[in-house]
Design an enzyme around this catalytic site. Structure first.
Site, PDB file in Angstrom:
ATOM      1  N   ARG A 119     -49.645 -17.007-147.207  1.00  0.00           N
ATOM      2  CA  ARG A 119     -49.546 -15.948-146.184  1.00  0.00           C
ATOM      3  C   ARG A 119     -49.386 -14.565-146.802  1.00  0.00           C
ATOM      4  NH1 ARG A 119     -46.700 -20.185-144.361  1.00  0.00           N
ATOM      5  NH2 ARG A 119     -47.625 -21.264-142.578  1.00  0.00           N
ATOM      6  N   LYS A 141     -58.121  -3.402-145.094  1.00  0.00           N
ATOM      7  CA  LYS A 141     -58.921  -4.383-144.342  1.00  0.00           C
ATOM      8  C   LYS A 141     -59.573  -5.346-145.322  1.00  0.00           C
ATOM      9  CE  LYS A 141     -61.034  -1.764-140.774  1.00  0.00           C
ATOM     10  NZ  LYS A 141     -62.237  -1.741-139.932  1.00  0.00           N
ATOM     11  N   GLU A 183     -70.649   7.683-146.676  1.00  0.00           N
ATOM     12  CA  GLU A 183     -69.230   7.755-146.283  1.00  0.00           C
ATOM     13  C   GLU A 183     -68.597   9.058-146.767  1.00  0.00           C
ATOM     14  OE1 GLU A 183     -68.030   5.662-144.179  1.00  0.00           O
ATOM     15  OE2 GLU A 183     -69.540   4.078-144.317  1.00  0.00           O
ATOM     16  N   LYS A 225     -59.445   9.300-146.167  1.00  0.00           N
ATOM     17  CA  LYS A 225     -59.204   7.940-145.658  1.00  0.00           C
ATOM     18  C   LYS A 225     -57.724   7.598-145.738  1.00  0.00           C
ATOM     19  CE  LYS A 225     -60.594   3.364-144.945  1.00  0.00           C
ATOM     20  NZ  LYS A 225     -61.380   2.194-145.233  1.00  0.00           N
ATOM     21  N   GLU A 235     -55.915   0.090-136.734  1.00  0.00           N
ATOM     22  CA  GLU A 235     -57.069   0.549-135.971  1.00  0.00           C
ATOM     23  C   GLU A 235     -56.814   0.608-134.480  1.00  0.00           C
ATOM     24  OE1 GLU A 235     -60.530  -1.803-136.838  1.00  0.00           O
ATOM     25  OE2 GLU A 235     -61.486  -0.038-137.624  1.00  0.00           O
ATOM     26  N   ARG A 239     -57.628   5.865-136.556  1.00  0.00           N
ATOM     27  CA  ARG A 239     -58.577   5.234-137.473  1.00  0.00           C
ATOM     28  C   ARG A 239     -59.983   5.157-136.879  1.00  0.00           C
ATOM     29  NH1 ARG A 239     -56.842   0.527-141.713  1.00  0.00           N
ATOM     30  NH2 ARG A 239     -58.860   0.313-142.696  1.00  0.00           N
ATOM     31  N   ASN A 243     -65.244   5.629-137.600  1.00  0.00           N
ATOM     32  CA  ASN A 243     -66.473   4.999-137.094  1.00  0.00           C
ATOM     33  C   ASN A 243     -67.577   6.013-136.805  1.00  0.00           C
ATOM     34  OD1 ASN A 243     -65.509   2.431-137.211  1.00  0.00           O
ATOM     35  ND2 ASN A 243     -64.741   2.420-135.110  1.00  0.00           N
ATOM     36  N   HIS A 246     -71.162   5.093-137.063  1.00  0.00           N
ATOM     37  CA  HIS A 246     -71.225   3.655-137.313  1.00  0.00           C
ATOM     38  C   HIS A 246     -71.673   2.835-136.104  1.00  0.00           C
ATOM     39  CE1 HIS A 246     -69.351   4.684-141.054  1.00  0.00           C
ATOM     40  NE2 HIS A 246     -69.197   3.426-141.420  1.00  0.00           N
ATOM     41  N   HIS A 250     -74.303   0.346-137.175  1.00  0.00           N
ATOM     42  CA  HIS A 250     -74.102  -1.114-137.157  1.00  0.00           C
ATOM     43  C   HIS A 250     -75.205  -1.804-136.371  1.00  0.00           C
ATOM     44  CE1 HIS A 250     -69.545  -0.868-138.135  1.00  0.00           C
ATOM     45  NE2 HIS A 250     -70.248  -1.144-139.209  1.00  0.00           N
ATOM     46  N   HIS A 262     -76.171  -0.383-145.688  1.00  0.00           N
ATOM     47  CA  HIS A 262     -75.170   0.163-144.780  1.00  0.00           C
ATOM     48  C   HIS A 262     -75.191   1.704-144.757  1.00  0.00           C
ATOM     49  CE1 HIS A 262     -71.345   0.400-142.664  1.00  0.00           C
ATOM     50  NE2 HIS A 262     -70.857   1.169-143.616  1.00  0.00           N
TER      51      HIS A 262
HETATM   52  N1  LIG Z   1     -62.619  -3.378-145.991  1.00  0.00           N
HETATM   53  C1  LIG Z   1     -63.140  -2.239-145.607  1.00  0.00           C
HETATM   54  O1  LIG Z   1     -62.465  -1.352-145.068  1.00  0.00           O
HETATM   55  C2  LIG Z   1     -64.600  -1.991-145.860  1.00  0.00           C
HETATM   56  C3  LIG Z   1     -65.140  -0.712-145.669  1.00  0.00           C
HETATM   57  C4  LIG Z   1     -66.482  -0.503-145.950  1.00  0.00           C
HETATM   58  C5  LIG Z   1     -67.272  -1.540-146.392  1.00  0.00           C
HETATM   59  N2  LIG Z   1     -66.717  -2.788-146.560  1.00  0.00           N
HETATM   60  C6  LIG Z   1     -67.547  -3.901-147.047  1.00  0.00           C
HETATM   61  O2  LIG Z   1     -68.009  -3.569-148.349  1.00  0.00           O
HETATM   62  C7  LIG Z   1     -69.212  -4.291-148.612  1.00  0.00           C
HETATM   63  C8  LIG Z   1     -70.208  -3.387-149.277  1.00  0.00           C
HETATM   64  O3  LIG Z   1     -69.645  -2.865-150.460  1.00  0.00           O
HETATM   65  P1  LIG Z   1     -70.544  -2.231-151.624  1.00  0.00           P
HETATM   66  O4  LIG Z   1     -71.498  -1.266-151.044  1.00  0.00           O
HETATM   67  O5  LIG Z   1     -69.599  -1.812-152.663  1.00  0.00           O
HETATM   68  O6  LIG Z   1     -71.457  -3.437-152.059  1.00  0.00           O
HETATM   69  P2  LIG Z   1     -71.302  -4.687-153.053  1.00  0.00           P
HETATM   70  O7  LIG Z   1     -69.896  -5.060-153.282  1.00  0.00           O
HETATM   71  O8  LIG Z   1     -72.194  -5.725-152.478  1.00  0.00           O
HETATM   72  O9  LIG Z   1     -71.908  -4.120-154.413  1.00  0.00           O
HETATM   73  C9  LIG Z   1     -73.235  -3.651-154.429  1.00  0.00           C
HETATM   74  C10 LIG Z   1     -73.943  -4.052-155.711  1.00  0.00           C
HETATM   75  O10 LIG Z   1     -73.478  -3.248-156.791  1.00  0.00           O
HETATM   76  C11 LIG Z   1     -73.170  -4.073-157.910  1.00  0.00           C
HETATM   77  N3  LIG Z   1     -72.146  -3.344-158.662  1.00  0.00           N
HETATM   78  C12 LIG Z   1     -70.872  -3.098-158.265  1.00  0.00           C
HETATM   79  N4  LIG Z   1     -70.272  -2.276-159.120  1.00  0.00           N
HETATM   80  C13 LIG Z   1     -71.161  -2.001-160.107  1.00  0.00           C
HETATM   81  C14 LIG Z   1     -71.124  -1.187-161.274  1.00  0.00           C
HETATM   82  N5  LIG Z   1     -70.053  -0.441-161.570  1.00  0.00           N
HETATM   83  N6  LIG Z   1     -72.203  -1.176-162.048  1.00  0.00           N
HETATM   84  C15 LIG Z   1     -73.319  -1.886-161.726  1.00  0.00           C
HETATM   85  N7  LIG Z   1     -73.432  -2.625-160.614  1.00  0.00           N
HETATM   86  C16 LIG Z   1     -72.366  -2.685-159.820  1.00  0.00           C
HETATM   87  C17 LIG Z   1     -72.762  -5.389-157.307  1.00  0.00           C
HETATM   88  O11 LIG Z   1     -72.934  -6.449-158.209  1.00  0.00           O
HETATM   89  C18 LIG Z   1     -73.722  -5.486-156.116  1.00  0.00           C
HETATM   90  O12 LIG Z   1     -74.952  -6.018-156.536  1.00  0.00           O
HETATM   91  C19 LIG Z   1     -69.678  -4.846-147.273  1.00  0.00           C
HETATM   92  O13 LIG Z   1     -69.440  -6.228-147.247  1.00  0.00           O
HETATM   93  C20 LIG Z   1     -68.791  -4.140-146.254  1.00  0.00           C
HETATM   94  O14 LIG Z   1     -68.545  -4.925-145.106  1.00  0.00           O
HETATM   95  C21 LIG Z   1     -65.407  -3.015-146.317  1.00  0.00           C
END
Ligand SMILES: NC(=O)c1ccc[n+]([C@@H]2O[C@H](COP(=O)([O-])OP(=O)(O)OC[C@H]3O[C@@H](n4cnc5c(N)ncnc54)[C@H](O)[C@@H]3O)[C@@H](O)[C@H]2O)c1
Length: 358
Positions: A119, A141, A183, A225, A235, A239, A243, A246, A250, A262
């Site tokens: 947990r 999140k 963003e 942020k 949220e 917060r 969006n 978005h 989305h 995205h």
């Molecule tokens: N929790 C939250 O508040 C929140 C907010 C926004 C997005 N997200 C989530 O984040 C995800 C998208 O994140 P993202 O855009 O970082 O994508 P990702 O984590 O899929 O990474 C994108 C690509 O970059 C590569 N990569 C990462 N770091 C690297 C580096 N330093 N050098 C070379 N390659 C690298 C990864 O292997 C991958 O192929 C989605 O699943 C989304 O839902 C979450």
């Protein structure tokens, strides 16, 4: 280790986001009294994960690396289950901790495993994409994707700390940087116009992870942020301004089956909602037009010729119904003045959509 910026995220579980170069020696201090640490990493940044584990071992912690499939494939229940198995095999207790090294996909799934194991055990995020630095790693999140959709299963679980080590940007592909810039630009329009001025002052630099203003753009976006989530972890209020762009974004991702990145979808969504704000008489022409200029300057798309508006409207309506609310948009009442537009006229929505689709 020189020149480290500390950004505090307040709230019931406060933590610091550290930004700088070569921050790994700071990692052990973020996890005091931990016996064991599992470093959970995207396979594309395995070198950094090994360095993180070595930094922990140097301070007497038992640390191992667990690699995940790269990118979004990692955000599945089977990957989370494999992490639970791994934590079980190592007999992880509440004193032990997880370190997530990767993009948003990694911080989401590793954060989810940490949120749910016993947990909740501590997690430190080391984001390696721009999107993860300015968005996913800050705010608490976590989650995974299921057959029912993206991000429907998850938990709020603030990290014990976040290390934004700018060294990792050296290997980040330019298009991943540009994706995250949506963003950053969003932060500029809803809260910190100096971000827009920085982009406009050197458009070429704003397109690349090694650009002159990269650090400032990252720090300013994180501050925005951090300030928002400090007052609203779950949220329920402020917060929602995050969006901005978005709602349509989305919907575009959904109808395109996530083949559009995205950041691209959010970019189009911001141009749409700026026009909606303008047509509703709430935003001046100049600020609305600035959206297209700034987003184009960083290499993001501002138009969409895919599905007709009816398809997108249906997705937005289903999405809102699922959350028990009427259709509403975060709009702008001026630069850095976000507001809400509830139940807008369908004609107004279609007119705003014309701006991005023709
Ligand atoms: N929790 C939250 O508040 C929140 C907010 C926004 C997005 N997200 C989530 O984040 C995800 C998208 O994140 P993202 O855009 O970082 O994508 P990702 O984590 O899929 O990474 C994108 C690509 O970059 C590569 N990569 C990462 N770091 C690297 C580096 N330093 N050098 C070379 N390659 C690298 C990864 O292997 C991958 O192929 C989605 O699943 C989304 O839902 C979450």
């Amino acid at each position: 280790m020189s020149d480290v910026t500390t950004i505090r995220v307040a709230g019931t579980s406060p933590y610091d986001v550290l930004v700088g170069h070569g921050l790994l020696p700071r990692l052990p201090a973020l996890l005091p009294d931990s016996g064991r640490v599992l470093v959970v990493a995207d396979a594309n940044v395995s070198g950094l994960a090994a360095d993180a584990a070595a930094a922990l071992r140097a301070s007497g912690v038992v640390a191992d690396v667990h690699l995940l499939p790269s990118g979004e494939q990692a955000k599945s229940l089977s990957v989370a289950a494999a992490l639970w198995d791994e934590l079980g095999r190592r007999r992880f207790t509440r004193n032990d901790a997880v370190v997530a090294v990767g993009g948003g996909a990694t911080t989401d799934v590793a954060g989810f495993a940490a949120a749910t194991w016993l947990r909740g055990v501590r997690v430190v995020h080391i984001p390696t994409t721009l999107l993860a630095m300015v968005d996913a790693a800050v705010g608490g999140k976590t989650g995974v994707n299921t057959a029912a959709g993206k991000n429907l299963v998850g938990a709020f679980h603030p990290p014990a700390g976040v290390l934004v080590d700018l060294e990792v940007l050296a290997s980040l592909p330019d298009d991943e940087w540009v994706n995250g810039m949506a963003e950053v630009v969003k932060a500029g329009f809803i809260a910190d116009p100096d971000i827009l001025v920085l982009v406009e002052s050197d458009e070429q630099a704003a397109k690349q992870p090694t650009g002159a203003h990269a650090r400032q753009l990252i720090e300013r976006s994180i501050r925005m942020k951090a300030e928002v989530v400090s007052s609203d972890l779950r949220e329920t209020g402020r917060r929602e301004i995050l969006n901005y762009g978005h709602t349509l974004g989305h919907a575009i991702e959904r109808v395109e089956d996530y083949r559009i990145p995205h950041g691209h979808a959010v970019s189009i969504g911001m141009v749409f909602v700026a026009e909606l704000s303008r047509l509703a008489g709430r935003l001046d022409d100049e600020t609305a037009g600035r959206h297209t200029a700034v987003l184009t300057a960083v290499g993001l798309p501002t138009s969409y010729r895919g599905h007709p508006f009816d398809d997108l409207l249906e997705v937005m309506r289903v999405d809102k119904k699922a959350r028990g609310a009427m259709l509403r948009f975060v709009v702008l009442d001026g630069l850095a003045r976000p507001g809400l537009l509830e139940g807008p006229d369908e004609d107004l929505l279609r007119a705003a959509y014309d701006k991005v689709s023709t």
